[in-house]
Motif scaffolding. Structure first.
Motif, short mmCIF file in Angstrom:
data_model
loop_
_atom_site.label_atom_id
_atom_site.label_comp_id
_atom_site.label_asym_id
_atom_site.label_seq_id
_atom_site.Cartn_x
_atom_site.Cartn_y
_atom_site.Cartn_z
N ASN A 21 32.92 -14.36 -60.07
CA ASN A 21 32.14 -13.16 -59.85
C ASN A 21 31.87 -12.88 -58.38
O ASN A 21 31.10 -11.97 -58.04
CB ASN A 21 30.84 -13.22 -60.65
CG ASN A 21 31.13 -13.00 -62.12
OD1 ASN A 21 31.70 -11.97 -62.50
ND2 ASN A 21 30.83 -13.99 -62.94
N SER A 22 32.54 -13.66 -57.53
CA SER A 22 32.56 -13.35 -56.11
C SER A 22 33.79 -14.04 -55.53
O SER A 22 33.98 -15.24 -55.76
CB SER A 22 31.29 -13.83 -55.41
OG SER A 22 31.08 -13.11 -54.23
N ARG A 25 34.57 -17.74 -54.12
CA ARG A 25 34.43 -18.92 -54.99
C ARG A 25 35.77 -19.40 -55.56
O ARG A 25 35.85 -20.52 -56.08
CB ARG A 25 33.52 -18.60 -56.17
CG ARG A 25 32.15 -18.10 -55.77
CD ARG A 25 31.31 -17.72 -56.99
NE ARG A 25 30.09 -17.01 -56.61
CZ ARG A 25 29.30 -16.39 -57.47
NH1 ARG A 25 29.60 -16.41 -58.77
NH2 ARG A 25 28.22 -15.75 -57.06
N TRP A 60 25.42 -20.29 -50.37
CA TRP A 60 25.73 -19.38 -49.24
C TRP A 60 24.49 -19.08 -48.40
O TRP A 60 24.31 -17.99 -47.89
CB TRP A 60 26.39 -18.10 -49.76
CG TRP A 60 27.63 -18.46 -50.53
CD1 TRP A 60 27.78 -18.49 -51.90
CD2 TRP A 60 28.86 -18.94 -50.00
NE1 TRP A 60 29.02 -18.96 -52.24
CE2 TRP A 60 29.72 -19.23 -51.09
CE3 TRP A 60 29.35 -19.16 -48.71
CZ2 TRP A 60 31.01 -19.73 -50.92
CZ3 TRP A 60 30.65 -19.66 -48.54
CH2 TRP A 60 31.46 -19.93 -49.64
N SER A 115 19.97 -7.32 -53.62
CA SER A 115 21.06 -8.05 -52.97
C SER A 115 21.12 -7.66 -51.50
O SER A 115 20.56 -6.63 -51.09
CB SER A 115 22.41 -7.71 -53.62
OG SER A 115 22.78 -6.37 -53.31
N THR A 117 23.80 -6.64 -50.07
CA THR A 117 24.60 -5.41 -50.01
C THR A 117 23.72 -4.18 -50.18
O THR A 117 23.84 -3.20 -49.42
CB THR A 117 25.70 -5.44 -51.10
OG1 THR A 117 26.63 -6.47 -50.80
CG2 THR A 117 26.41 -4.11 -51.20
N TYR A 143 30.44 -9.44 -41.74
CA TYR A 143 30.36 -9.03 -43.15
C TYR A 143 28.93 -8.61 -43.45
O TYR A 143 27.98 -9.33 -43.13
CB TYR A 143 30.78 -10.18 -44.07
CG TYR A 143 30.72 -9.86 -45.54
CD1 TYR A 143 29.78 -10.48 -46.37
CD2 TYR A 143 31.58 -8.93 -46.12
CE1 TYR A 143 29.72 -10.19 -47.73
CE2 TYR A 143 31.53 -8.64 -47.49
CZ TYR A 143 30.59 -9.27 -48.28
OH TYR A 143 30.52 -8.96 -49.62
N GLY A 145 28.12 -7.26 -46.70
CA GLY A 145 28.18 -6.90 -48.10
C GLY A 145 29.33 -5.94 -48.35
O GLY A 145 30.10 -5.60 -47.44
N HIS A 146 29.46 -5.51 -49.59
CA HIS A 146 30.68 -4.78 -49.96
C HIS A 146 30.50 -3.26 -50.00
O HIS A 146 31.26 -2.55 -50.66
CB HIS A 146 31.23 -5.30 -51.30
CG HIS A 146 30.27 -5.13 -52.45
ND1 HIS A 146 30.19 -3.95 -53.16
CD2 HIS A 146 29.36 -5.97 -52.98
CE1 HIS A 146 29.25 -4.08 -54.08
NE2 HIS A 146 28.73 -5.28 -54.00
#
Ligand code: KE4
Length: 430
Positions: A21-22, A25, A60, A115, A117, A143, A145-146
């Motif tokens: 889910n990420s 990983r 993380w 989150s 993000t 980075y 987030g997305h």
């Protein structure tokens, strides 16, 4: 013979992209099969085989007090008995917000989200609303987030207008994202000189942790503050990773630079989903329902996550020596690994800040994306698997920082260094 991890990965891949889910990983950059974990406590993970692994992922950056801290687990259990999410205001949210306002120097008003993000996307929407400008500057390799606007790499050649680095991000979105180089104020100045009146904000990880650990060089953060002031742009510190990790007041306290907006995550949720963005009151009052800038969330500030976050921050606030202890652990790891590198002729350069850091297999300092990308990936991958074979789980990418906690003992650190010695003595080019 396939292991239980292979079987679980195959089962997971049948129904989830990459079986995870990420993405990080999935071990794509280091190769091999990720370990499926069934429990975590203190400084360790327990995999589905029952093997106990010393953990430097720390979810993380989340697990600054170690996994399953008894006070945090108790707070979650007690909150769960009262219900998990009401969709109404609760006192706990006010308490967590008051803690964040008290502890993070630049935050006068804060909004909780779910989150990092969400926090960064919302902060940049606010910056654009506050300035009436669409342009943002981010740093290559950072980075946040997305969110679409962040999934952008600089265009090739002189054109430094962003081009999407992920399918699905429209050119029209990416074109507003300008990319500069961390620790290089000239690369920021050139964007402002070219189109300063269109730039809403500069967003930076004040200590980069997503291209390995790269602290700011003296004067860099101060320079960002000055240039933003000169051009009427906002300075946004993405402290999702550094918040409550490199100092109690985050990187802005450690480096004494005051951003206009700050984003938070990880530690403030104590292991449950919490993000936050906050800063100057005149800006944050633009957020609905005080103002017109819309942002919302069904589970934002939910009682379970807030209980875990409040308990975690409460322990950090009442034990500020934790940060000098974490700093000391980083120093011990760094000095030990660099000494082993010299002993066995493997160039290792350790870079850290507070409770985060990493070794680079590099002869030279790593100050930005380019120098990080130039480090020896094969050496890292072999080192990673050598440590995993010795039941020490590093983050599965050379572009990630290691995270240690108050639960990591001197015995754990000694074991880490003796395992590293064992690997380096055997040679990394095997
Ligand atoms: P989340 O949306 O994953 O909660 O936070 C995004 C984010 C924002 N800003 C910074 C500085 C971050 O480091 C992150 C997320 N960090 C990564 C670790 N490199 C999360 C791990 C993952 O993506 O699985």
């Amino acid at each position: 013979m396939s292991s239980i991890h292979d079987e679980l990965l195959a089962r997971s891949m049948a129904v989830m992209p990459g079986g995870v889910n990420s993405p990080v990983r999935a071990f794509k950059s280091v190769g091999g099969t990720p370990r499926f974990i069934r429990a975590a406590r203190g400084a360790t993970l327990e995999d589905v085989d029952g093997r106990v692994l010393l953990d430097y992922i720390g979810s993380w950056g989340v697990a600054i007090l170690g996994h399953s801290h008894p006070s945090v687990t108790k707070a979650i259990s007690e909150a769960a008995l009262l219900g998990t999410s009401f969709g109404t205001p609760t006192e706990g949210e006010a308490e967590l917000a008051e803690m964040i306002v008290r502890l993070v120097p630049s935050i006068e008003v804060v909004r909780l989200v779910n989150s990092g993000t969400e926090a960064t996307m919302s902060a940049m929407r606010l910056a654009r609303a506050a300035t009436g400008r669409a342009g943002i500057i981010k740093f290559r390799g950072a980075y946040h987030g997305h969110g679409d606007m962040f999934l952008v790499e600089a265009g090739s050649g002189a054109a430094t207008l962003g081009v999407p680095s992920s399918p699905g991000v429209p050119e029209s979105t990416a074109s507003h994202t300008l990319v500069a180089n961390f620790n290089d104020l000239d690369s920021v100045a050139s964007h402002f000189e070219a189109q300063g009146d269109q730039i809403a904000a500069v967003i930076t990880e004040p200590v980069c942790g997503n291209m390995g650990c790269i602290p700011p060089e003296p004067g860099f953060l101060e320079g960002l503050r000055t240039i933003c002031d000169d051009y009427g742009a906002l300075l946004v510190f993405d402290e999702v990773m550094t918040g409550f990790r490199v100092a109690l007041g985050g990187a802005q306290e450690r480096y004494n630079v005051r951003p206009d907006l700050t984003t938070l995550g990880k530690v403030i949720g104590g292991g449950l989903p919490v993000g936050a963005y906050g800063g100057r009151e005149d800006l944050m009052r633009m957020i609905a329902p005080d103002g017109q800038v819309y942002q919302a969330g069904t589970l934002s500030g939910n009682p379970l996550a807030v209980a875990a976050g409040r308990t975690t921050l409460g322990i950090l606030e009442s034990n500020p020596d934790i940060f000098s202890e974490l700093e000391g652990t980083g120093r011990t790891l760094g000095l030990g690994l660099e000494a082993l590198g010299r002993e066995y002729g493997v160039p290792i350069r350790w870079q850290s800040s507070g409770g985060m850091g990493c070794p680079f297999f590099s002869e030279t300092p790593v100050t930005d994306w380019q120098s990080s990308a130039a480090t020896d990936s094969q050496a890292f991958n072999r080192f990673f698997h050598g440590m995993l074979q010795r039941d020490i789980h590093l983050p599965p990418s050379r572009f990630e920082a290691w995270f240690w906690s108050t639960a990591h003992s001197t015995t754990d650190i000694d074991r880490t260094l003796t395992s590293a010695k064992d690997i380096l003595a055997g040679g990394l080019d095997a």
